[in-house]
Structures are given as C-alpha cells and as structure tokens.
Write a protein that holds these residues in place. Structure first.
Motif, PDB file in Angstrom:
ATOM      1  N   PHE A 163       0.839  -1.193   0.000  1.00  0.00           N
ATOM      2  CA  PHE A 163       0.000   0.000   0.000  1.00  0.00           C
ATOM      3  C   PHE A 163       0.875   1.245   0.000  1.00  0.00           C
ATOM      4  CE2 PHE A 163      -2.227  -3.164   2.764  1.00  0.00           C
ATOM      5  CZ  PHE A 163      -3.187  -3.535   1.843  1.00  0.00           C
ATOM      6  N   TYR A 164       0.487   2.210  -0.814  1.00  0.00           N
ATOM      7  CA  TYR A 164       1.203   3.480  -0.857  1.00  0.00           C
ATOM      8  C   TYR A 164       0.377   4.628  -0.281  1.00  0.00           C
ATOM      9  CZ  TYR A 164       4.893   1.505  -3.782  1.00  0.00           C
ATOM     10  OH  TYR A 164       5.946   0.766  -4.247  1.00  0.00           O
ATOM     11  N   SER A 165      -0.864   4.339   0.095  1.00  0.00           N
ATOM     12  CA  SER A 165      -1.716   5.417   0.600  1.00  0.00           C
ATOM     13  C   SER A 165      -2.772   4.877   1.555  1.00  0.00           C
ATOM     14  CB  SER A 165      -2.414   6.134  -0.563  1.00  0.00           C
ATOM     15  OG  SER A 165      -3.397   5.284  -1.137  1.00  0.00           O
ATOM     16  N   TYR A 166      -3.367   5.799   2.289  1.00  0.00           N
ATOM     17  CA  TYR A 166      -4.473   5.469   3.186  1.00  0.00           C
ATOM     18  C   TYR A 166      -5.647   4.910   2.391  1.00  0.00           C
ATOM     19  CZ  TYR A 166      -8.726   6.455   5.845  1.00  0.00           C
ATOM     20  OH  TYR A 166      -9.950   6.356   6.448  1.00  0.00           O
ATOM     21  N   GLU A 167      -5.925   5.503   1.247  1.00  0.00           N
ATOM     22  CA  GLU A 167      -7.062   5.076   0.432  1.00  0.00           C
ATOM     23  C   GLU A 167      -6.906   3.635  -0.045  1.00  0.00           C
ATOM     24  OE1 GLU A 167      -6.992   9.520   0.297  1.00  0.00           O
ATOM     25  OE2 GLU A 167      -5.505   7.931   0.159  1.00  0.00           O
ATOM     26  N   GLU A 168      -5.688   3.260  -0.400  1.00  0.00           N
ATOM     27  CA  GLU A 168      -5.443   1.886  -0.837  1.00  0.00           C
ATOM     28  C   GLU A 168      -5.702   0.899   0.299  1.00  0.00           C
ATOM     29  OE1 GLU A 168      -2.019   2.718  -4.232  1.00  0.00           O
ATOM     30  OE2 GLU A 168      -1.439   1.907  -2.305  1.00  0.00           O
ATOM     31  N   LEU A 169      -5.279   1.264   1.498  1.00  0.00           N
ATOM     32  CA  LEU A 169      -5.511   0.411   2.661  1.00  0.00           C
ATOM     33  C   LEU A 169      -7.010   0.224   2.897  1.00  0.00           C
ATOM     34  CD1 LEU A 169      -4.595  -1.136   5.170  1.00  0.00           C
ATOM     35  CD2 LEU A 169      -4.382   1.056   6.366  1.00  0.00           C
ATOM     36  N   CYS A 170      -7.773   1.314   2.815  1.00  0.00           N
ATOM     37  CA  CYS A 170      -9.228   1.236   3.005  1.00  0.00           C
ATOM     38  C   CYS A 170      -9.879   0.367   1.930  1.00  0.00           C
ATOM     39  CB  CYS A 170      -9.842   2.633   2.971  1.00  0.00           C
ATOM     40  SG  CYS A 170      -9.458   3.635   4.408  1.00  0.00           S
ATOM     41  N   TYR A 171      -9.451   0.560   0.700  1.00  0.00           N
ATOM     42  CA  TYR A 171     -10.010  -0.221  -0.407  1.00  0.00           C
ATOM     43  C   TYR A 171      -9.778  -1.715  -0.176  1.00  0.00           C
ATOM     44  CZ  TYR A 171     -10.378  -2.345  -5.024  1.00  0.00           C
ATOM     45  OH  TYR A 171     -10.703  -3.180  -6.067  1.00  0.00           O
ATOM     46  N   TYR A 172      -8.588  -2.060   0.290  1.00  0.00           N
ATOM     47  CA  TYR A 172      -8.244  -3.464   0.509  1.00  0.00           C
ATOM     48  C   TYR A 172      -9.081  -4.062   1.635  1.00  0.00           C
ATOM     49  CZ  TYR A 172      -5.031  -7.401  -0.110  1.00  0.00           C
ATOM     50  OH  TYR A 172      -4.483  -8.619  -0.413  1.00  0.00           O
ATOM     51  N   ILE A 173      -9.296  -3.294   2.686  1.00  0.00           N
ATOM     52  CA  ILE A 173     -10.139  -3.758   3.792  1.00  0.00           C
ATOM     53  C   ILE A 173     -11.559  -4.028   3.296  1.00  0.00           C
ATOM     54  CG2 ILE A 173     -11.224  -3.076   5.973  1.00  0.00           C
ATOM     55  CD1 ILE A 173      -8.655  -1.536   6.639  1.00  0.00           C
ATOM     56  N   CYS A 174     -12.062  -3.139   2.448  1.00  0.00           N
ATOM     57  CA  CYS A 174     -13.417  -3.310   1.900  1.00  0.00           C
ATOM     58  C   CYS A 174     -13.514  -4.544   1.012  1.00  0.00           C
ATOM     59  CB  CYS A 174     -13.824  -2.072   1.099  1.00  0.00           C
ATOM     60  SG  CYS A 174     -14.048  -0.600   2.093  1.00  0.00           S
ATOM     61  N   GLN A 175     -12.466  -4.812   0.248  1.00  0.00           N
ATOM     62  CA  GLN A 175     -12.478  -5.948  -0.670  1.00  0.00           C
ATOM     63  C   GLN A 175     -12.330  -7.280   0.057  1.00  0.00           C
ATOM     64  OE1 GLN A 175     -12.829  -5.932  -4.287  1.00  0.00           O
ATOM     65  NE2 GLN A 175     -13.695  -4.016  -3.541  1.00  0.00           N
ATOM     66  N   TYR A 176     -11.497  -7.304   1.110  1.00  0.00           N
ATOM     67  CA  TYR A 176     -11.191  -8.565   1.790  1.00  0.00           C
ATOM     68  C   TYR A 176     -11.347  -8.434   3.306  1.00  0.00           C
ATOM     69  CZ  TYR A 176      -8.868  -8.977  -2.736  1.00  0.00           C
ATOM     70  OH  TYR A 176      -8.586  -8.968  -4.076  1.00  0.00           O
ATOM     71  N   PRO A 177     -12.540  -8.128   3.793  1.00  0.00           N
ATOM     72  CA  PRO A 177     -12.721  -7.938   5.242  1.00  0.00           C
ATOM     73  C   PRO A 177     -12.366  -9.175   6.062  1.00  0.00           C
ATOM     74  CG  PRO A 177     -14.848  -8.083   4.123  1.00  0.00           C
ATOM     75  CD  PRO A 177     -13.811  -7.936   3.062  1.00  0.00           C
ATOM     76  N   ALA A 178     -12.499 -10.363   5.465  1.00  0.00           N
ATOM     77  CA  ALA A 178     -12.187 -11.590   6.207  1.00  0.00           C
ATOM     78  C   ALA A 178     -10.720 -11.646   6.626  1.00  0.00           C
ATOM     79  CB  ALA A 178     -12.530 -12.819   5.367  1.00  0.00           C
ATOM     80  N   LEU A 179      -9.851 -10.937   5.902  1.00  0.00           N
ATOM     81  CA  LEU A 179      -8.432 -10.919   6.259  1.00  0.00           C
ATOM     82  C   LEU A 179      -8.170 -10.059   7.489  1.00  0.00           C
ATOM     83  CD1 LEU A 179      -6.762 -10.536   2.734  1.00  0.00           C
ATOM     84  CD2 LEU A 179      -7.061 -12.626   4.071  1.00  0.00           C
ATOM     85  N   PHE A 180      -9.177  -9.276   7.880  1.00  0.00           N
ATOM     86  CA  PHE A 180      -9.000  -8.341   8.993  1.00  0.00           C
ATOM     87  C   PHE A 180      -9.891  -8.701  10.182  1.00  0.00           C
ATOM     88  CE2 PHE A 180      -7.818  -6.287   5.081  1.00  0.00           C
ATOM     89  CZ  PHE A 180      -6.643  -5.614   5.402  1.00  0.00           C
ATOM     90  N   GLN A 181     -10.284  -9.980  10.273  1.00  0.00           N
ATOM     91  CA  GLN A 181     -11.140 -10.405  11.379  1.00  0.00           C
ATOM     92  C   GLN A 181     -10.336 -10.727  12.632  1.00  0.00           C
ATOM     93  OE1 GLN A 181     -13.014 -14.338  10.727  1.00  0.00           O
ATOM     94  NE2 GLN A 181     -11.806 -14.470   8.861  1.00  0.00           N
ATOM     95  N   VAL A 182      -9.014 -10.771  12.506  1.00  0.00           N
ATOM     96  CA  VAL A 182      -8.147 -10.932  13.674  1.00  0.00           C
ATOM     97  C   VAL A 182      -7.288  -9.675  13.794  1.00  0.00           C
ATOM     98  CG1 VAL A 182      -8.076 -13.443  13.567  1.00  0.00           C
ATOM     99  CG2 VAL A 182      -6.422 -12.123  12.258  1.00  0.00           C
ATOM    100  N   ASP A 183      -6.709  -9.458  14.979  1.00  0.00           N
ATOM    101  CA  ASP A 183      -5.900  -8.257  15.196  1.00  0.00           C
ATOM    102  C   ASP A 183      -4.777  -8.182  14.166  1.00  0.00           C
ATOM    103  OD1 ASP A 183      -7.526  -7.843  17.322  1.00  0.00           O
ATOM    104  OD2 ASP A 183      -6.100  -8.507  18.837  1.00  0.00           O
ATOM    105  N   PHE A 184      -4.708  -7.081  13.465  1.00  0.00           N
ATOM    106  CA  PHE A 184      -3.751  -6.956  12.366  1.00  0.00           C
ATOM    107  C   PHE A 184      -2.839  -5.742  12.501  1.00  0.00           C
ATOM    108  CE2 PHE A 184      -7.504  -4.562  11.327  1.00  0.00           C
ATOM    109  CZ  PHE A 184      -7.022  -3.388  10.769  1.00  0.00           C
TER     110      PHE A 184
END
Length: 294
Positions: A39-60
């Motif tokens: 990720f190079y930006s905050y927006e990219e991080l947000c987009y990724y969370i929206c696309q793959y929320p299951a990857l963020f179901q544990v403390d990351f």
C-alpha cells in the motif's frame, strides 16, 4: 499534490483498480504480511479492507503499520489511535472502524457495510471463520497460503449432514489451489471428494478437467457410469475440451510462469531458474515452428 501523485493503482490477484488519493502518497509502501500486498496510501488500505474484510477479522495492527502511518503518510492522529488500541488489545473490529473513519474516503454507509460483514464473521463457527479467511487469501492471489488452511479445514469441519455443503465447498477450494499449482493428481482427488459431499456440477466438471489434463479419459468414463450420468455428457465434454485445447496449453504455461514467480519470491532461485529455462526453451521452439525457422 500533483495529479500523478494523487492516483495510485491497487488490487489483489490479477485485477487492479485506480484510486484517487487525497491524502499523502508514501515513498515507501507498507506490506501486508498475510498476502504481500503493498500500500502506498491510506485510500489503498481502506479499499483493501473493503475488498477482503475476512483478512481483517483478527488483530492486524502492527508496530510496522503504525510507524508507516506516521513516517510515510503523516497520519499522526490515526497512528496514535491505533497504537492505543494495540496497547489495550482491543479487537480488530475497533481497529478497522478507526482506520475507515480517519479520513472521508468512504461514506458512512460503506463503513457500516464493512463492519456488518465483520460482525457476521465473528458470529460464525471458528472453522467457518477460517474458511472465509482462506477464501479471501485465494481471492487475493495467494492460493498456496489458502491451501494450508484448507488442508486443516477438511478435517476440522464436523462431518455431519448439515455440514456437507461446507465440506464440499472446502474440498473444491482445496482442489482449485492444487490445480493452480499444477498438482493435478492431488487436485483430482480433492474435486472427487467434493463431489462425494455435494455432487455439484462445478466440482464434477473440475474433476473431469484435471483427469483430462492428466490424460485419464477412461476414468472420466468410469465416473460417468458410476454416477448414472448420460454418456452423451462425455462426448460433449471431450468436444468442449478439444475446442479449448489451445487455450489450455497457454493456461498451463501461465501457471508454470506463476509457479516460477512464487519460487523466486520464496528464495528458491535454483528451481526458479530451472523452470524459466524450460519455459524459455519451449517458447523458442514454438516460435521456430510457427515461423518455420530451423
């Protein structure tokens, strides 16, 4: 910030998406360890969370992420809040919400949708949470990592009739990972197991395709006979595969290239060089034959 600095491309697997970045774009990316996505930006991080929320179901949230937010994109307030949550061992839901609400990139409606998906995941059985996590890894272009989870899941899911659809789905997913890695023998076994639990058409066809790639057409006939499938299905399938023969050859080359790149990422230079040498020799030979150069 210039227009070139404001536009970045991000995406998992093979598909990318152009994102307009209103916050600072980092010179050095943050690498999400689970998938290797940068990720190079905050927006990219947000987009990724929206696309793959299951990857963020544990403390990351890690010290590396907090440091990147501070030093690279100057998101001091967000970094401070995440450091506080990490220190107090606050669950991932709060971490995700803090990130998504930090800047006005997503609408409140979009943020609620992501949080609701996370809440639903937390309500499910542990093995089902793992299944969605593995699915997200596969979708994000990491089949080998997903395979490690599927390997355990096929034995973790309680073998009860109400779980047969899940067992079929996980065995099918395992077969897809193996096929993507060109392990067709093992992939065929997994697809066959999926058929035993679910008898879904996609698993049956995937099973036949792997057998076809292995040159085991007689086993396709046996499967048709054992499952009382009209014999016409065999003729239709073979005709379809012959029409796709050229595409299949290209796809297998693509799989080999993907496998070589994975070996390189893993530091296995010897096998990487060997695969690339074989591919290069094959492509040169095909070029000579197609252009009649001897």
């Amino acid at each position: 910030m210039g227009e070139k600095d404001r536009i970045k491309r991000v995406g998992g697997g093979k598909v990318g998406k152009v994102i307009v970045c209103e916050t600072k774009v980092a010179k050095n990316p943050f690498c999400f360890q689970e998938t290797g996505q940068k990720f190079y930006s905050y927006e990219e991080l947000c987009y990724y969370i929206c696309q793959y929320p299951a990857l963020f179901q544990v403390d990351f949230v890690t010290d590396e992420l907090i440091e990147w937010l501070q030093k690279e994109i100057k998101a001091y307030t967000l970094a401070e809040k995440l450091a506080y949550l990490k220190r107090d061992n606050v669950q991932s839901r709060a971490q995700v919400l803090t990130i998504l609400e930090a800047y006005p990139y997503l609408s409140p409606k979009d943020i609620r949708a992501v949080i609701e998906r996370l809440d639903l995941l937390h309500l499910k059985e542990p093995w089902l949470q793992k299944r969605y996590y593995a699915d997200a890894l596969y979708k994000a272009g990491k089949p080998q990592q997903a395979l490690k989870i599927y390997d355990h899941l096929v034995y973790e899911i309680p073998e009860r009739e109400e779980n047969y659809q899940w067992l079929a789905a996980v065995w099918h997913a395992k077969g897809s990972c193996l096929a993507k890695d060109m392990q067709y023998e093992e992939a065929a076994k997994s697809f066959k197991k999926a058929c035993e639990y679910g008898n879904y058409e996609k698993s049956r066809k995937s099973y036949w395709i792997t057998l076809y790639l292995l040159g085991k057409q007689e086993e396709i006939k046996e499967d048709i006979a054992q499952n009382n499938i009209p014999i016409e299905k065999y003729s239709d399938f073979i005709e379809e595969m012959k029409r796709k023969e050229e595409t299949l050859v290209d796809y297998k080359d693509y799989q080999r290239l993907e496998r070589a790149c994975t070996l390189k990422e893993e530091g296995n230079q010897k096998e990487y060089q060997k695969m690339m040498k074989n591919l290069s020799a094959k492509w040169k030979q095909e070029y000579r034959e197609n252009t009649r150069i001897r």
